[in-house]
Design a protein around this motif. Structure first.
Motif, PDB file in Angstrom:
ATOM      1  N   GLN A 136       0.817  -1.205   0.000  1.00 39.04           N
ATOM      2  CA  GLN A 136       0.000   0.000   0.000  1.00 39.04           C
ATOM      3  C   GLN A 136       0.858   1.265   0.000  1.00 39.04           C
ATOM      4  OE1 GLN A 136      -3.369   0.284  -0.446  1.00 39.04           O
ATOM      5  NE2 GLN A 136      -3.034  -1.864  -0.963  1.00 39.04           N
ATOM      6  N   SER A 137       2.001   1.219   0.656  1.00 41.46           N
ATOM      7  CA  SER A 137       2.879   2.394   0.633  1.00 41.46           C
ATOM      8  C   SER A 137       3.416   2.633  -0.776  1.00 41.46           C
ATOM      9  CB  SER A 137       4.034   2.230   1.619  1.00 41.46           C
ATOM     10  OG  SER A 137       4.971   1.273   1.172  1.00 41.46           O
ATOM     11  N   ASN A 138       3.689   1.570  -1.518  1.00 41.82           N
ATOM     12  CA  ASN A 138       4.142   1.717  -2.898  1.00 41.82           C
ATOM     13  C   ASN A 138       3.031   2.240  -3.801  1.00 41.82           C
ATOM     14  OD1 ASN A 138       6.702   0.785  -2.243  1.00 41.82           O
ATOM     15  ND2 ASN A 138       6.164  -1.334  -2.657  1.00 41.82           N
ATOM     16  N   VAL A 139       1.814   1.750  -3.608  1.00 43.34           N
ATOM     17  CA  VAL A 139       0.675   2.172  -4.420  1.00 43.34           C
ATOM     18  C   VAL A 139       0.366   3.650  -4.195  1.00 43.34           C
ATOM     19  CG1 VAL A 139      -1.828   1.901  -4.715  1.00 43.34           C
ATOM     20  CG2 VAL A 139      -0.365  -0.115  -4.591  1.00 43.34           C
ATOM     21  N   HIS A 140       0.393   4.085  -2.930  1.00 39.11           N
ATOM     22  CA  HIS A 140      -0.026   5.446  -2.591  1.00 39.11           C
ATOM     23  C   HIS A 140       1.129   6.438  -2.485  1.00 39.11           C
ATOM     24  CE1 HIS A 140      -4.178   4.293  -2.124  1.00 39.11           C
ATOM     25  NE2 HIS A 140      -3.764   3.235  -1.436  1.00 39.11           N
ATOM     26  N   GLY A 141       2.352   5.972  -2.681  1.00 40.54           N
ATOM     27  CA  GLY A 141       3.492   6.871  -2.780  1.00 40.54           C
ATOM     28  C   GLY A 141       3.997   7.455  -1.466  1.00 40.54           C
ATOM     29  N   PHE A 142       3.989   6.692  -0.396  1.00 37.89           N
ATOM     30  CA  PHE A 142       4.616   7.154   0.836  1.00 37.89           C
ATOM     31  C   PHE A 142       5.658   6.133   1.267  1.00 37.89           C
ATOM     32  CE2 PHE A 142       0.808   4.894   2.225  1.00 37.89           C
ATOM     33  CZ  PHE A 142       1.268   4.073   3.236  1.00 37.89           C
ATOM     34  N   GLN A 143       6.567   6.572   2.116  1.00 40.77           N
ATOM     35  CA  GLN A 143       7.686   5.732   2.542  1.00 40.77           C
ATOM     36  C   GLN A 143       7.491   5.318   3.998  1.00 40.77           C
ATOM     37  OE1 GLN A 143      11.393   7.809   2.638  1.00 40.77           O
ATOM     38  NE2 GLN A 143      12.576   5.993   3.132  1.00 40.77           N
ATOM     39  N   ILE A 144       7.627   4.040   4.272  1.00 39.87           N
ATOM     40  CA  ILE A 144       7.606   3.533   5.642  1.00 39.87           C
ATOM     41  C   ILE A 144       9.050   3.525   6.131  1.00 39.87           C
ATOM     42  CG2 ILE A 144       7.069   1.600   7.155  1.00 39.87           C
ATOM     43  CD1 ILE A 144       4.893   0.788   5.163  1.00 39.87           C
ATOM     44  N   VAL A 145       9.351   4.379   7.107  1.00 38.36           N
ATOM     45  CA  VAL A 145      10.711   4.471   7.644  1.00 38.36           C
ATOM     46  C   VAL A 145      10.976   3.292   8.569  1.00 38.36           C
ATOM     47  CG1 VAL A 145      12.326   5.900   8.952  1.00 38.36           C
ATOM     48  CG2 VAL A 145      10.648   6.983   7.434  1.00 38.36           C
ATOM     49  N   THR A 146      10.083   3.064   9.529  1.00 40.52           N
ATOM     50  CA  THR A 146      10.176   1.906  10.416  1.00 40.52           C
ATOM     51  C   THR A 146       8.784   1.337  10.655  1.00 40.52           C
ATOM     52  OG1 THR A 146      10.007   3.211  12.436  1.00 40.52           O
ATOM     53  CG2 THR A 146      12.214   2.735  11.648  1.00 40.52           C
ATOM     54  N   MET A 147       8.743   0.046  10.953  1.00 41.66           N
ATOM     55  CA  MET A 147       7.481  -0.622  11.236  1.00 41.66           C
ATOM     56  C   MET A 147       7.773  -1.797  12.166  1.00 41.66           C
ATOM     57  SD  MET A 147       4.695  -2.291   8.586  1.00 41.66           S
ATOM     58  CE  MET A 147       5.971  -2.671   7.432  1.00 41.66           C
ATOM     59  N   GLU A 148       7.114  -1.815  13.317  1.00 43.07           N
ATOM     60  CA  GLU A 148       7.305  -2.887  14.293  1.00 43.07           C
ATOM     61  C   GLU A 148       5.957  -3.310  14.850  1.00 43.07           C
ATOM     62  OE1 GLU A 148      10.089  -4.478  15.081  1.00 43.07           O
ATOM     63  OE2 GLU A 148      11.234  -3.202  13.717  1.00 43.07           O
ATOM     64  N   THR A 149       5.817  -4.613  15.113  1.00 41.90           N
ATOM     65  CA  THR A 149       4.619  -5.128  15.762  1.00 41.90           C
ATOM     66  C   THR A 149       5.008  -5.696  17.129  1.00 41.90           C
ATOM     67  OG1 THR A 149       4.873  -7.279  14.711  1.00 41.90           O
ATOM     68  CG2 THR A 149       3.449  -5.693  13.611  1.00 41.90           C
ATOM     69  N   ASP A 150       4.041  -5.694  18.033  1.00 40.35           N
ATOM     70  CA  ASP A 150       4.301  -6.183  19.380  1.00 40.35           C
ATOM     71  C   ASP A 150       3.131  -7.039  19.869  1.00 40.35           C
ATOM     72  OD1 ASP A 150       5.637  -6.565  21.757  1.00 40.35           O
ATOM     73  OD2 ASP A 150       4.838  -4.758  22.676  1.00 40.35           O
ATOM     74  N   GLY A 151       2.688  -7.947  19.039  1.00 40.01           N
ATOM     75  CA  GLY A 151       1.628  -8.872  19.438  1.00 40.01           C
ATOM     76  C   GLY A 151       0.225  -8.293  19.390  1.00 40.01           C
ATOM     77  N   ASP A 152       0.017  -7.152  20.044  1.00 42.00           N
ATOM     78  CA  ASP A 152      -1.321  -6.586  20.097  1.00 42.00           C
ATOM     79  C   ASP A 152      -1.412  -5.179  19.501  1.00 42.00           C
ATOM     80  OD1 ASP A 152       0.072  -5.265  22.046  1.00 42.00           O
ATOM     81  OD2 ASP A 152      -1.470  -5.461  23.575  1.00 42.00           O
ATOM     82  N   HIS A 153      -0.300  -4.645  18.984  1.00 42.70           N
ATOM     83  CA  HIS A 153      -0.340  -3.339  18.323  1.00 42.70           C
ATOM     84  C   HIS A 153       0.819  -3.218  17.336  1.00 42.70           C
ATOM     85  CE1 HIS A 153       2.375  -2.634  21.732  1.00 42.70           C
ATOM     86  NE2 HIS A 153       2.910  -1.655  21.017  1.00 42.70           N
TER      87      HIS A 153
END
Length: 65
Positions: free
Chosen positions: A43-60
């Motif tokens: 989705q970031s590629n489709v809509h033209g924005f950059q994800i700098v960091t992304m982390e999950t922690d089980g519930d968020h």
């Protein structure tokens, strides 16, 4: 990260997004975690924005875009 410059200004706009699973259930692990990250990157590629960091922690999930 893109830094905008002009006469009299310099800025870099970033958003820190956090969202939780309903009732804070620990669902984001294993294959679901991987698939969620794949979908968000697509989705970031489709809509033209950059994800700098992304982390999950089980519930968020935390994203810096």
């Amino acid at each position: 990260m893109e830094i905008k410059k002009g006469r009299g200004y310099v800025y870099a706009l970033q958003y820190h997004i956090v969202w939780c699973v309903k009732y804070r259930k620990k669902l984001l692990y294993g294959d679901l975690d991987k698939r969620l990250k794949e979908i968000l990157i697509e989705q970031s590629n489709v809509h033209g924005f950059q994800i700098v960091t992304m982390e999950t922690d089980g519930d968020h999930i935390h994203m810096l875009i």
